[in-house]
Design a protein around this motif. Sequence first.
Motif, PDB file in Angstrom:
ATOM      1  N   ALA B 650      51.719  44.828  55.132  1.00  0.00           N
ATOM      2  CA  ALA B 650      52.451  43.715  54.541  1.00  0.00           C
ATOM      3  C   ALA B 650      51.948  42.397  55.120  1.00  0.00           C
ATOM      4  O   ALA B 650      51.670  42.293  56.301  1.00  0.00           O
ATOM      5  N   VAL B 651      51.766  41.397  54.258  1.00  0.00           N
ATOM      6  CA  VAL B 651      51.430  40.049  54.727  1.00  0.00           C
ATOM      7  C   VAL B 651      52.521  39.119  54.188  1.00  0.00           C
ATOM      8  O   VAL B 651      53.272  39.492  53.294  1.00  0.00           O
ATOM      9  N   ASP B 652      52.583  37.902  54.716  1.00  0.00           N
ATOM     10  CA  ASP B 652      53.629  37.004  54.238  1.00  0.00           C
ATOM     11  C   ASP B 652      53.354  36.626  52.785  1.00  0.00           C
ATOM     12  O   ASP B 652      52.233  36.760  52.292  1.00  0.00           O
ATOM     13  N   SER B 653      54.381  36.134  52.119  1.00  0.00           N
ATOM     14  CA  SER B 653      54.259  35.993  50.666  1.00  0.00           C
ATOM     15  C   SER B 653      53.233  34.949  50.258  1.00  0.00           C
ATOM     16  O   SER B 653      52.599  35.066  49.218  1.00  0.00           O
ATOM     17  N   GLU B 654      53.019  33.951  51.105  1.00  0.00           N
ATOM     18  CA  GLU B 654      52.025  32.935  50.740  1.00  0.00           C
ATOM     19  C   GLU B 654      50.623  33.537  50.797  1.00  0.00           C
ATOM     20  O   GLU B 654      49.812  33.356  49.884  1.00  0.00           O
ATOM     21  N   THR B 655      50.339  34.266  51.867  1.00  0.00           N
ATOM     22  CA  THR B 655      49.041  34.933  51.982  1.00  0.00           C
ATOM     23  C   THR B 655      48.867  35.907  50.825  1.00  0.00           C
ATOM     24  O   THR B 655      47.810  35.981  50.205  1.00  0.00           O
ATOM     25  N   GLU B 656      49.905  36.656  50.552  1.00  0.00           N
ATOM     26  CA  GLU B 656      49.898  37.618  49.448  1.00  0.00           C
ATOM     27  C   GLU B 656      49.473  36.924  48.152  1.00  0.00           C
ATOM     28  O   GLU B 656      48.600  37.392  47.429  1.00  0.00           O
ATOM     29  N   GLN B 657      50.067  35.768  47.910  1.00  0.00           N
ATOM     30  CA  GLN B 657      49.761  34.976  46.724  1.00  0.00           C
ATOM     31  C   GLN B 657      48.285  34.606  46.700  1.00  0.00           C
ATOM     32  O   GLN B 657      47.601  34.765  45.681  1.00  0.00           O
ATOM     33  N   GLN B 658      47.803  34.162  47.867  1.00  0.00           N
ATOM     34  CA  GLN B 658      46.398  33.733  47.918  1.00  0.00           C
ATOM     35  C   GLN B 658      45.446  34.918  47.719  1.00  0.00           C
ATOM     36  O   GLN B 658      44.439  34.808  47.026  1.00  0.00           O
ATOM     37  N   ILE B 659      45.786  36.032  48.341  1.00  0.00           N
ATOM     38  CA  ILE B 659      44.926  37.215  48.185  1.00  0.00           C
ATOM     39  C   ILE B 659      44.912  37.632  46.719  1.00  0.00           C
ATOM     40  O   ILE B 659      43.861  37.963  46.157  1.00  0.00           O
ATOM     41  N   GLN B 660      46.070  37.581  46.104  1.00  0.00           N
ATOM     42  CA  GLN B 660      46.182  37.955  44.699  1.00  0.00           C
ATOM     43  C   GLN B 660      45.301  37.066  43.824  1.00  0.00           C
ATOM     44  O   GLN B 660      44.581  37.562  42.956  1.00  0.00           O
ATOM     45  N   GLU B 661      45.338  35.752  44.089  1.00  0.00           N
ATOM     46  CA  GLU B 661      44.480  34.835  43.331  1.00  0.00           C
ATOM     47  C   GLU B 661      43.015  35.144  43.576  1.00  0.00           C
ATOM     48  O   GLU B 661      42.191  35.126  42.664  1.00  0.00           O
ATOM     49  N   ALA B 662      42.697  35.447  44.835  1.00  0.00           N
ATOM     50  CA  ALA B 662      41.312  35.764  45.189  1.00  0.00           C
ATOM     51  C   ALA B 662      40.848  36.993  44.426  1.00  0.00           C
ATOM     52  O   ALA B 662      39.746  37.030  43.876  1.00  0.00           O
ATOM     53  N   ILE B 663      41.724  38.004  44.376  1.00  0.00           N
ATOM     54  CA  ILE B 663      41.359  39.241  43.683  1.00  0.00           C
ATOM     55  C   ILE B 663      41.165  38.977  42.190  1.00  0.00           C
ATOM     56  O   ILE B 663      40.200  39.460  41.588  1.00  0.00           O
ATOM     57  N   SER B 664      42.058  38.168  41.612  1.00  0.00           N
ATOM     58  CA  SER B 664      41.911  37.856  40.181  1.00  0.00           C
ATOM     59  C   SER B 664      40.562  37.209  39.913  1.00  0.00           C
ATOM     60  O   SER B 664      39.891  37.523  38.929  1.00  0.00           O
ATOM     61  N   ALA B 665      40.172  36.291  40.804  1.00  0.00           N
ATOM     62  CA  ALA B 665      38.875  35.631  40.626  1.00  0.00           C
ATOM     63  C   ALA B 665      37.757  36.656  40.715  1.00  0.00           C
ATOM     64  O   ALA B 665      36.764  36.580  39.993  1.00  0.00           O
ATOM     65  N   LEU B 666      37.952  37.631  41.593  1.00  0.00           N
ATOM     66  CA  LEU B 666      36.902  38.610  41.860  1.00  0.00           C
ATOM     67  C   LEU B 666      36.708  39.589  40.702  1.00  0.00           C
ATOM     68  O   LEU B 666      35.588  39.892  40.310  1.00  0.00           O
ATOM     69  N   VAL B 667      37.809  40.093  40.152  1.00  0.00           N
ATOM     70  CA  VAL B 667      37.664  41.173  39.169  1.00  0.00           C
ATOM     71  C   VAL B 667      37.217  40.674  37.800  1.00  0.00           C
ATOM     72  O   VAL B 667      36.768  41.472  36.972  1.00  0.00           O
ATOM     73  N   GLU B 668      37.321  39.400  37.582  1.00  0.00           N
ATOM     74  CA  GLU B 668      36.963  38.794  36.308  1.00  0.00           C
ATOM     75  C   GLU B 668      35.603  39.297  35.805  1.00  0.00           C
ATOM     76  O   GLU B 668      34.580  39.081  36.440  1.00  0.00           O
ATOM     77  N   GLY B 669      35.608  39.985  34.662  1.00  0.00           N
ATOM     78  CA  GLY B 669      34.357  40.395  34.025  1.00  0.00           C
ATOM     79  C   GLY B 669      33.638  41.559  34.699  1.00  0.00           C
ATOM     80  O   GLY B 669      32.483  41.826  34.402  1.00  0.00           O
TER      81      GLY B 669
END
Lengths: 161, 735
Positions: B650-669
């Motif tokens: 578990a990470v804090d919710s802000e980090t979680e948010q950032q990781i999630q955005e990072a992953i979205s950028a990564l999986v694109e295409g």
Amino acid sequence: MERVSSGFAESVSGLIRRNGRLLLERPGQEPVEVTIRYLRPLTERTELVLLDDKGREVASVAGEDAFPEGERELVREALRLRYHLPVIRRVERVEVRFGTRYWWVDTDRGPRWFALREPGKNVTWLSPSHVVLRDTAGNRYEVQDVGALDPSSQRRIRMSL
Amino acid sequence: MTLLDPIPDGLVGSPPTGFRATVSVVGDLQAEGAFGPSWVATDGERVVALSARELPVDIPLDRITEVRVDELFGASRLVAVTEGADHTLATYSRNLVSEFAALARALDDLREGRDLQLPDEIQRATCSRCGAPLPDRGATCPRCLSRGSVLRRLLALLRPYRARVALLMLWTTLGVGATMVPPLTYKMIADRVIGAGRHAELPLWIGLMLAAFLMASGFQLLTNWANAWLGARVVADMRAMLHARAQRLHMAYHNRHESGALVGRVMNDTGELQHFLIDGVPYFVVNALTFVTIAIILLALDWRLALLVFLPVPLLVLGGAGFWRLLSPLFHKRGNRVGRLHTILSESIHGVQTVKVLGQERRRESEFDQANEQLFGVHVGVDRTFTSFFGTMSIMMALGTVLVWYAGAGSIIEGTTGIGLGTLLAFVGYMALFYGPLQWFSAVLNWATNALTAAERIFAVIDQPEEGTTRADPVNPQRVRGRIRFDRVRFSYERGREVIKGMDVEVAPGEMIGLVGKSGAGKSTIINLVSRFYDPDSGVVSVDGIDLRDVDLAAWRKQVGVVAQNPFLFNSSVLDNIRYGDPEASFERVVTAARAARAHDFICAKEDGYDTLVGDGGSALSGGERQRVAIARAILHDPPVLILDEATSAVDSETEQQIQEAISALVEGRTTIAIAHRLATLRNADRLLVIDDGRIVEQGTHEELLADEDGHFARLVRLQTEINRLRAEQSTWKE
């Protein structure tokens, strides 16, 4: 299904062997396919546990006496079929080649030749005289009382372990 | 390959007439545990099992509903299940796990009407030549391996340095030659200068003595210099070979062996070898040469006195050997006891809090004291054995000296044998050179065995097959589209324990797949197969229609990006870590990738910016930071296929948010296969595969799967929600 919440069940009955399977049939319940295991297979082969086919505990007992007399032979047979831990009775020879120790032994199940490596990891002393060896293929062998073996076997064990 | 073991002797019954086995395996146990042969075979129509005690089993394959391997304690059992009954086909020890696993699969294939598929190679637990148990499945047999062959291989490593070796040998010989001269000058001085009164010759012999001493020392120095270089050189070469091989070994090897063992091999074993090559070999060569030369000189000077000198030799050699036989188990014991003491000490210190809480300080003390006393005992034993040995050896050597003086002086006085004072002096001089090394010969031989063992262990790693393609002309796709297919894939890490039990799935280019399931269900194995860290036991994993085994491995790995659950970072700067896969990448591209991975901000906030050292394994960064660095690394790598193993921590919710955005950028295409733990990933995935016990049990979108309330997925989610609720409650308590 009756679950034992603490300690051991006083008695368990209803074991039957049918078509190569061990079943526990209890009144008013569906028969369950079970396996019987020792709780302490290395140090104290007394207490038993019955597991169902999903590996869940059905009952644990303090010993085979918890079963009715007529079912005890079934318990013993199931244990004989499950536990394969040869007991070393004599060490005929030990030879070292390039860091691998070869053992020629006579066991209660017949003669055997095995290789032992990394004794720090594969030799477990359960007491000062009780030792379990694991060979390079993963088979285990037991010496229940080193002091009770003949002198040359004892010497070979002490020199090698 | 074929798996066709012939019928062993001593079985009850025989196969039915006309039965011709196509697959057969010999077992080694009886049902109730005695060692003894059994035989299980199939001809494609029926399976026949014979053993030494039980009655034969003969079942038509079409009656069998399942072939099962039961793991027992210390053995396994192959069982054929027919309608309502279990039939034991064979019980076997761990030695035969691979063979019976192959048989079980073959029976399944034949029973279900598929083509028979046997593994390409079965790594046996015993040597196919001499039958000895092997140190490891498929390893070289130590009993079939001669010391000579290991030594020859070791010497072959010297080939590039032939000129130096020749020079070394010349210097050694000259050095030994020079050592032989001084005792002869004693003789000359005694006989000619003092005895015959030729005083003018004194400077000549003294000069010769001095020159010989100087030359002996000089050549010894040169020899040691050259030798230090050669020994260290050979070992450095071996270390480089080992490291290079370790990088290219199959993951299966790394999984079978502890990483510590491999590190130990690279450092300890090569160290042991170096020690022996630099100190042991020259000692042995120089002393053997000295020994033989002196023996010849002594015999030439006076054979009767020489025999007296030789008298204690067998005693010295045998004594040395006996002493080593006593000492090596003591050394072994000392090693074990030191290890035991280390373990206790380290447990006492690391577990000090637990010990205190449970009030067991006294018990720890007594455990430590006991181990400490045992070590004390073996230390005393080792030192006393050494001392007694030296004492005994000195007595034997003294005996030789006394005998020579007694017989030599007696002969001089009697004047019957022609022995002069000079000869006697020369003898005494040579004896000192002669006896000294003898006591150590056995020690050096022992040492040689250990060093050769180390060398053999090193060669065993070097000889491991490299991972690679099965084809000689591998396909080298420039950039794949990313259509990944599993076709009847079965896989086991350990033969006999299947982890993937027949899997069929196709992933479209650009699709994002989420793998869901309990731990141990086979999710990580699926991504290991896609990364081609392993090859399936049967079936095919393909990309764009090409079997992965036919694709150039390095080219394929370039196309796959992996973000691991606990990403590994190398101990260097953030910058180096992001561009680890492409060290030539421009700084601007690194920044772009870091920004996409939501890592740029935290990196800039660090005092050293992109030059920040991440520490050992990335220890200077937080878990969330490490993940984003790894994501940036994957974005820069720009692979068409992406593998994502989400962290459970578990990470804090802000980090979680950032990781999630990072992953979205990564999986694109990219074709993405993710082991999904986060709700957001589960929702974003185009399709979820629910894995249970090596099979796909459900698939569909998040919503579709949730809709089936009795489904695996819905149950998993309910369980997870419950755990999260409990966690949330706990954290409220803490506050």
